[in-house]
Design a protein around this motif. Structure first.
Motif, PDB file in Angstrom:
ATOM      1  N   MET A 296       4.180 -20.567   8.683  1.00 46.76           N
ATOM      2  CA  MET A 296       3.472 -21.487   8.432  1.00 46.76           C
ATOM      3  C   MET A 296       2.580 -22.378   8.357  1.00 46.76           C
ATOM      4  O   MET A 296       1.599 -22.233   6.812  1.00 46.76           O
ATOM      5  CB  MET A 296       5.047 -22.704   8.846  1.00 46.76           C
TER       6      MET A 296
ATOM      7  N   ALA B 128       0.809 -19.502   6.162  1.00 42.87           N
ATOM      8  CA  ALA B 128       1.418 -19.911   4.854  1.00 42.87           C
ATOM      9  C   ALA B 128       0.375 -20.663   3.859  1.00 42.87           C
ATOM     10  O   ALA B 128      -0.005 -20.589   2.740  1.00 42.87           O
ATOM     11  CB  ALA B 128       2.928 -19.210   4.664  1.00 42.87           C
ATOM     12  N   VAL B 129       0.903 -21.968   4.641  1.00 42.24           N
ATOM     13  CA  VAL B 129      -0.016 -23.080   4.121  1.00 42.24           C
ATOM     14  C   VAL B 129      -1.539 -23.289   3.493  1.00 42.24           C
ATOM     15  O   VAL B 129      -2.055 -23.702   2.554  1.00 42.24           O
ATOM     16  CB  VAL B 129       0.126 -24.403   4.161  1.00 42.24           C
ATOM     17  N   THR B 130      -2.322 -22.976   4.876  1.00 37.93           N
ATOM     18  CA  THR B 130      -3.729 -22.495   4.452  1.00 37.93           C
ATOM     19  C   THR B 130      -4.090 -21.037   3.422  1.00 37.93           C
ATOM     20  O   THR B 130      -5.335 -21.374   2.505  1.00 37.93           O
ATOM     21  CB  THR B 130      -4.487 -21.957   6.005  1.00 37.93           C
TER      22      THR B 130
ATOM     23  N   ASP C 279      -2.038 -19.461  -2.133  1.00 34.88           N
ATOM     24  CA  ASP C 279      -2.378 -20.768  -3.569  1.00 34.88           C
ATOM     25  C   ASP C 279      -0.408 -20.996  -3.140  1.00 34.88           C
ATOM     26  O   ASP C 279       0.975 -20.903  -4.138  1.00 34.88           O
ATOM     27  CB  ASP C 279      -2.625 -20.405  -4.879  1.00 34.88           C
ATOM     28  N   GLN C 280      -0.493 -22.268  -3.427  1.00 35.16           N
ATOM     29  CA  GLN C 280      -0.024 -23.816  -3.080  1.00 35.16           C
ATOM     30  C   GLN C 280       1.050 -23.531  -4.773  1.00 35.16           C
ATOM     31  O   GLN C 280       2.319 -23.787  -4.592  1.00 35.16           O
ATOM     32  CB  GLN C 280       0.111 -24.581  -3.596  1.00 35.16           C
TER      33      GLN C 280
ATOM     34  N   TYR D 193       3.785 -18.335  -2.676  1.00 35.71           N
ATOM     35  CA  TYR D 193       3.838 -19.478  -1.971  1.00 35.71           C
ATOM     36  C   TYR D 193       5.605 -20.422  -1.818  1.00 35.71           C
ATOM     37  O   TYR D 193       6.097 -20.415  -1.045  1.00 35.71           O
ATOM     38  CB  TYR D 193       3.130 -20.222  -2.226  1.00 35.71           C
TER      39      TYR D 193
ATOM     40  N   VAL E  58       7.120 -19.853   1.911  1.00 35.21           N
ATOM     41  CA  VAL E  58       7.603 -21.286   2.182  1.00 35.21           C
ATOM     42  C   VAL E  58       8.867 -21.544   2.463  1.00 35.21           C
ATOM     43  O   VAL E  58       9.073 -21.392   3.288  1.00 35.21           O
ATOM     44  CB  VAL E  58       6.325 -22.597   1.876  1.00 35.21           C
TER      45      VAL E  58
ATOM     46  N   LEU F 275      -2.392 -23.036  11.270  1.00 32.49           N
ATOM     47  CA  LEU F 275      -3.401 -23.367  10.354  1.00 32.49           C
ATOM     48  C   LEU F 275      -4.969 -23.265  10.654  1.00 32.49           C
ATOM     49  O   LEU F 275      -5.049 -22.921   9.110  1.00 32.49           O
ATOM     50  CB  LEU F 275      -2.824 -25.309  10.131  1.00 32.49           C
TER      51      LEU F 275
END
Length: 120
Positions: free
Chosen positions: A47, A50-52, A55-56, A61, A65, A113
């Motif tokens: 996770m 993925a969040v870093t 692209d959200q 994403y 996620v 992260l």
């Protein structure tokens, strides 16, 4: 509609992988569910990555996620493990298991992260 189909496919893949991992002989211990612990810690690390790194605003994403990692990690199995310890009146084991899992999942998330930030 496509993001929901993609998320569903990724969620199914995550759930299948979770089942395979928790079913591994190495995690089959009569007193604790180490498979759930391993899956949740691994999922926390992923996770963080993925969040870093994704692209959200992309479909990837959403699929990774919410789909894959949502299907892969499992709070409900963690809660069931806690309930078993509570029913067995193993309060020391309950506290140890709960705080250990929470600690390692947070550490794994932070590591993911940091890895993602430095890799990007």
């Amino acid at each position: 509609m496509i993001p929901f189909i993609s998320m569903s496919i990724f969620a199914a893949l995550g759930a299948v992988l979770r089942a395979v991992i928790t079913d591994l002989k190495i995690f089959q211990q009569p007193d604790r569910s180490y498979g759930t612990f391993a899956v949740n810690a691994t999922g926390s690390f992923l996770m963080g990555l993925a969040v870093t790194m994704i692209d959200q605003d992309s479909i990837y994403y959403f699929s990774v996620v919410f789909g894959f990692l949502g299907g892969f990690t499992t709070y409900s199995a963690f809660a069931l493990d806690q309930l078993k310890l509570l029913e067995e009146k193993d309060y020391k084991g309950l506290i140890k298991h709960s705080f250990t899992a929470l600690f390692f999942c947070l550490v794994a998330l932070a590591a993911g992260l940091l890895t993602g930030v430095y890799a990007a």
